[in-house]
Design a protein around this motif. Structure first.
Motif, short mmCIF file in Angstrom:
data_model
loop_
_atom_site.label_atom_id
_atom_site.label_comp_id
_atom_site.label_asym_id
_atom_site.label_seq_id
_atom_site.Cartn_x
_atom_site.Cartn_y
_atom_site.Cartn_z
N UNK A 149 0.78 -1.14 -0.27
CA UNK A 149 -0.07 -0.09 -0.06
C UNK A 149 0.92 1.10 0.27
N UNK A 150 0.18 2.12 -0.77
CA UNK A 150 1.55 3.52 -0.56
C UNK A 150 0.14 4.17 -0.54
N UNK A 151 -0.54 4.40 -0.98
CA UNK A 151 -1.77 5.88 -1.02
C UNK A 151 -2.71 5.35 -0.03
N UNK A 152 -3.53 5.98 -0.03
CA UNK A 152 -4.62 5.69 0.63
C UNK A 152 -5.71 4.77 0.36
N UNK A 153 -6.10 5.75 -1.01
CA UNK A 153 -7.05 5.12 -1.68
C UNK A 153 -6.52 3.13 -2.54
N UNK A 154 -5.31 3.00 -2.23
CA UNK A 154 -5.38 1.62 -2.90
C UNK A 154 -5.75 0.34 -2.01
N UNK A 155 -6.10 -0.16 -2.95
CA UNK A 155 -5.49 -1.78 -2.52
C UNK A 155 -5.02 -2.75 -3.20
N UNK A 156 -4.87 -4.06 -2.09
CA UNK A 156 -4.31 -4.77 -2.29
C UNK A 156 -4.71 -6.42 -3.26
N UNK A 157 -5.36 -6.66 -4.55
CA UNK A 157 -5.62 -7.45 -4.60
C UNK A 157 -4.56 -8.21 -5.19
N UNK A 158 -5.20 -10.30 -4.51
CA UNK A 158 -4.92 -11.13 -4.62
C UNK A 158 -5.34 -12.12 -5.55
N UNK A 159 -4.60 -12.19 -6.78
CA UNK A 159 -5.19 -13.16 -8.23
C UNK A 159 -5.83 -14.27 -7.69
N UNK A 160 -7.36 -14.58 -8.54
CA UNK A 160 -7.81 -15.14 -8.53
C UNK A 160 -7.77 -15.72 -9.75
N UNK A 161 -7.85 -15.36 -10.69
CA UNK A 161 -7.88 -15.67 -12.02
C UNK A 161 -7.30 -14.14 -12.70
N UNK A 162 -6.79 -14.59 -13.96
CA UNK A 162 -6.34 -13.39 -15.31
C UNK A 162 -6.68 -14.31 -16.43
N UNK A 163 -5.67 -13.55 -17.75
CA UNK A 163 -5.82 -14.01 -18.90
C UNK A 163 -5.41 -13.34 -19.63
N UNK A 164 -4.89 -13.83 -21.21
CA UNK A 164 -4.26 -13.62 -22.00
C UNK A 164 -5.28 -13.02 -22.97
N UNK A 165 -5.25 -11.01 -23.17
CA UNK A 165 -5.79 -11.37 -24.13
C UNK A 165 -4.67 -10.73 -25.53
N UNK A 166 -5.73 -10.83 -26.39
CA UNK A 166 -5.60 -10.97 -28.11
C UNK A 166 -4.57 -9.21 -28.04
N UNK A 167 -4.62 -8.67 -27.63
CA UNK A 167 -3.87 -6.85 -27.32
C UNK A 167 -2.63 -7.77 -26.92
N UNK A 168 -2.46 -8.27 -26.06
CA UNK A 168 -0.84 -8.37 -25.77
C UNK A 168 -0.47 -9.15 -26.27
N UNK A 169 -1.21 -9.87 -27.70
CA UNK A 169 0.16 -10.49 -28.40
C UNK A 169 1.14 -9.76 -29.24
N UNK A 170 0.23 -7.57 -29.60
CA UNK A 170 0.60 -7.09 -30.14
C UNK A 170 2.53 -7.13 -29.31
N UNK A 171 2.57 -6.90 -28.87
CA UNK A 171 4.06 -7.23 -27.58
C UNK A 171 3.65 -8.19 -28.31
N UNK A 172 3.77 -9.00 -27.86
CA UNK A 172 4.04 -10.46 -28.00
C UNK A 172 4.88 -11.00 -29.48
N UNK A 173 4.35 -10.00 -30.43
CA UNK A 173 4.49 -10.78 -31.98
C UNK A 173 5.80 -9.53 -32.49
#
Length: 348
Positions: free
Chosen positions: A22-46
């Motif tokens: 935590x670094x500001x009064x308005x933030x939160x730390x979230x433990x990720x339950x699920x994430x994913x790969x997006x088609x737009x992630x492929x632009x830097x990947x490629x």
């Protein structure tokens, strides 16, 4: 903690990184339950978007709130939350005008300039959310494991597909063409159906994606592209084209396909991240075709779509046809890149 880091073209690694704090009064730390790969992630990947130096990647996640700053009031520790693919305070003038992607105080996951510091990528074990009250939406209760994929789509693809339909003006009785059969295009089929479209054409050449499109509400499938595709669309719609066309790819060719598939006076709703050349406006002008859309402010759609995902009225989680542990993130990118999967869900 572990997180996904992109080092360069086709160079994805799971690495140990510092735990967020935590670094500001308005933030939160979230433990990720699920994430994913997006088609737009492929632009830097490629390598289409060069990676100048290693950085965290990923922008779609849901999870459990583990810590909150002193000023956070809308979410609490233990809440299951949906995070849009960007950070926003949801109070600035742009947010209030419905364009929270242009938040004056927000930014993008995986960007070094957010709040003047490093922004966490979503494909990891934890994420710091700078504006927890503005960005995060808590579900009424902790969902079942089976509900998680559908809720994850609200972080991006379902809201983005909905934005395409809204931008094109889809309403009861509209005829619709969806250009693109990725996760966003398939979710756009759902969006068009729930908004009352009378006929929905999915442009797809992939049998497995055609099946999903029909499950979601597509009435017709068109495999042709270019001039042949336009001819087929016009054949289906009185020789003139569709009322609304949803462009969900982002290439020059897909945009040209979308514009040519709209009837005179029709509207194109575009949400594909632009990767092609400039668009010739003369076909728009000559046929009075409108063009509306852009990056989807999905934070504003979560509350509208959430009840239907929880009830099962819509099932956008179906787009996740491959689920992998975070340890196999390299395979997740390869599967998306090689079109062996529509969309890959990652579980830390």
């Amino acid at each position: 903690m572990r997180a996904t880091v992109i080092h360069g073209e086709r160079d994805i690694r799971l690495e140990e990184v510092p735990d967020p704090i935590l670094s500001t009064g308005g933030d939160a730390i979230v433990r990720v339950v699920a994430a994913c790969v997006c088609g737009s992630d492929l632009w830097p990947y490629r390598g289409i978007q060069p990676t100048e130096e290693p950085k965290r990647i990923g922008h779609e996640f849901v999870g459990i709130v583990e810590e909150i700053g002193a000023d956070v009031s809308r979410v609490k520790v233990g809440d299951f939350v949906i995070a849009p693919f960007y950070d926003c305070d949801n109070t600035c003038v742009n947010c209030q005008n419905g364009t929270s992607t242009s938040c004056l105080h927000g930014g993008w996951w995986g960007s070094d300039d957010q709040l003047g510091g490093f922004a966490d990528g979503a494909q990891g074990e934890k994420v710091r959310v700078p504006h927890a009250d503005g960005s995060l939406v808590a579900t009424p209760t902790v969902p079942t494991d089976a509900q998680v994929p559908g809720l994850l789509t609200l972080a991006d693809v379902m809201g983005t597909g909905h934005h395409a339909a809204v931008s094109a003006g889809v309403t009861a009785g509209s005829t619709v063409v969806v250009v693109g059969d990725g996760a966003v295009g398939l979710c756009a089929v759902i969006a068009a159906k729930r908004l009352g479209a009378s006929r929905i054409v999915a442009m797809s050449r992939h049998p497995e994606r055609q099946i999903v499109a029909r499950e979601f509400g597509a009435t017709d499938i068109v495999e042709e592209r270019g001039e042949a595709g336009v001819a087929r669309i016009r054949e289906l719609f009185d020789g003139i084209g569709a009322d609304c066309v949803l462009e969900c790819v982002g290439t020059k060719e897909s945009m040209e396909q979308a514009i040519a598939s709209a009837r005179p006076g029709g509207m194109v709703g575009y949400v594909g991240v632009p990767t092609g050349g400039p668009i010739d406006v003369r076909p728009l002008f000559g046929r009075n075709v409108g063009l509306n859309g852009g990056v989807a402010s999905v934070r504003g759609y979560v509350e509208e779509l959430l009840p239907e995902v929880l009830s099962g009225a819509i099932n956008p989680g179906r787009v996740f046809d491959l689920q992998l542990p975070l340890t196999e993130v390299v395979e997740a990118y390869a599967a998306m890149d090689e079109r062996r999967a529509i969309k890959v869900l990652l579980r830390p």
